[in-house]
Write an enzyme that holds these catalytic residues in place. Sequence first.
Site, PDB file in Angstrom:
ATOM      1  N   ASP A   8       0.758  -1.363  -0.001  1.00 15.10           N
ATOM      2  CA  ASP A   8      -0.096  -0.351   0.010  1.00 15.10           C
ATOM      3  C   ASP A   8       0.747   1.363   0.100  1.00 15.10           C
ATOM      4  O   ASP A   8       2.240   1.060  -0.157  1.00 15.10           O
ATOM      5  CB  ASP A   8      -1.458   0.176   0.891  1.00 15.10           C
ATOM      6  N   CYS A  69       3.051  -3.444   4.439  1.00 17.11           N
ATOM      7  CA  CYS A  69       2.164  -1.784   5.040  1.00 17.11           C
ATOM      8  C   CYS A  69       3.218  -1.120   5.231  1.00 17.11           C
ATOM      9  O   CYS A  69       4.358  -1.418   5.358  1.00 17.11           O
ATOM     10  CB  CYS A  69       1.278  -2.178   4.889  1.00 17.11           C
ATOM     11  N   THR A  71       2.784  -1.286   8.941  1.00 13.68           N
ATOM     12  CA  THR A  71       4.278  -1.802   9.405  1.00 13.68           C
ATOM     13  C   THR A  71       4.355  -3.568   8.866  1.00 13.68           C
ATOM     14  O   THR A  71       4.894  -4.056   9.638  1.00 13.68           O
ATOM     15  CB  THR A  71       2.743  -1.771  11.102  1.00 13.68           C
ATOM     16  N   GLY A  74      -1.252  -5.366   9.557  1.00 15.84           N
ATOM     17  CA  GLY A  74      -2.030  -5.242   8.812  1.00 15.84           C
ATOM     18  C   GLY A  74      -2.522  -5.880   7.848  1.00 15.84           C
ATOM     19  O   GLY A  74      -3.421  -6.673   7.646  1.00 15.84           O
ATOM     20  N   HIS A 102      10.456 -23.873   9.521  1.00 13.45           N
ATOM     21  CA  HIS A 102       9.324 -24.839  10.272  1.00 13.45           C
ATOM     22  C   HIS A 102       8.280 -23.977  10.007  1.00 13.45           C
ATOM     23  O   HIS A 102       7.209 -25.084  10.877  1.00 13.45           O
ATOM     24  CB  HIS A 102       9.912 -23.449  12.533  1.00 13.45           C
ATOM     25  N   HIS A 137       7.365 -30.364  11.350  1.00 13.87           N
ATOM     26  CA  HIS A 137       6.639 -29.394  11.199  1.00 13.87           C
ATOM     27  C   HIS A 137       5.800 -29.142  10.184  1.00 13.87           C
ATOM     28  O   HIS A 137       4.767 -28.580  10.273  1.00 13.87           O
ATOM     29  CB  HIS A 137       7.829 -28.357  11.241  1.00 13.87           C
TER      30      HIS A 137
END
Length: 166
Positions: A8, A69, A71, A74, A102, A137
Site C-alpha cells: 500500500d 504496508c 508496519t 495489517g 518451521h 513441522h
Amino acid sequence: MRWYVGGDHGAVALRKHLVERLRAGGHEVVLEVGPDDPSDSIDYPDIAVEVCRTLLAEGDPASRGLLVCGTGQGIAMAANRIPGIRAAVVTEPLSARMARTHNDANVLCMGGRVLGLGLAEELLRAFVEAEFEGGRHARRVGKIEAISSPAAATSAKDSPSEHGES
C-alpha cells in the site's frame, strides 16, 4: 523463484526496493501491485487479496508472496484470512528464517515505516535462502491449515483439546 508482490501507500519505497533486489537476485516478479506514489492512498486488504489469490491460483508451491504496508501487520492479517496463505510479519532475520523452515510461510510481510532498506534486504535474503524442514513441522503446518477448513470449526467446538482440557 517466482514472486507475487504488493504493498500500500505506507511502503511504496520498500516495495520498489525489494522488487529490484529480487530481480537482481535472478528471481521472477510475476506480479507487482500497489501505488507508485505514497500520496495515493490504497487499502491494504485489497492488495493482500489480489496478491494472495493470484499466488494460490498459480498452484506452484515454490512461488512466494511479498506484502508490505506501514508496519506489515495489517496486510498480514488480511492475507492470513485466505485459506492456504501462511503470511509472516518479520522484523529480524531469525524470524524470517524460522517462518520458512518451521512454518512453511509462503508470504513474507514487512513494514515500510518500521524497517530500513538494509534490514529489509537482510530479512528477504533470510526468507529466500531458508527451506521448509518438513518432519514434525509438517504436522503442525497441517494443523494450521486445518483451522480454516469448515470441518475444523465444528470439531474444535465438539471435542476436548489434546491437552486434556474440556
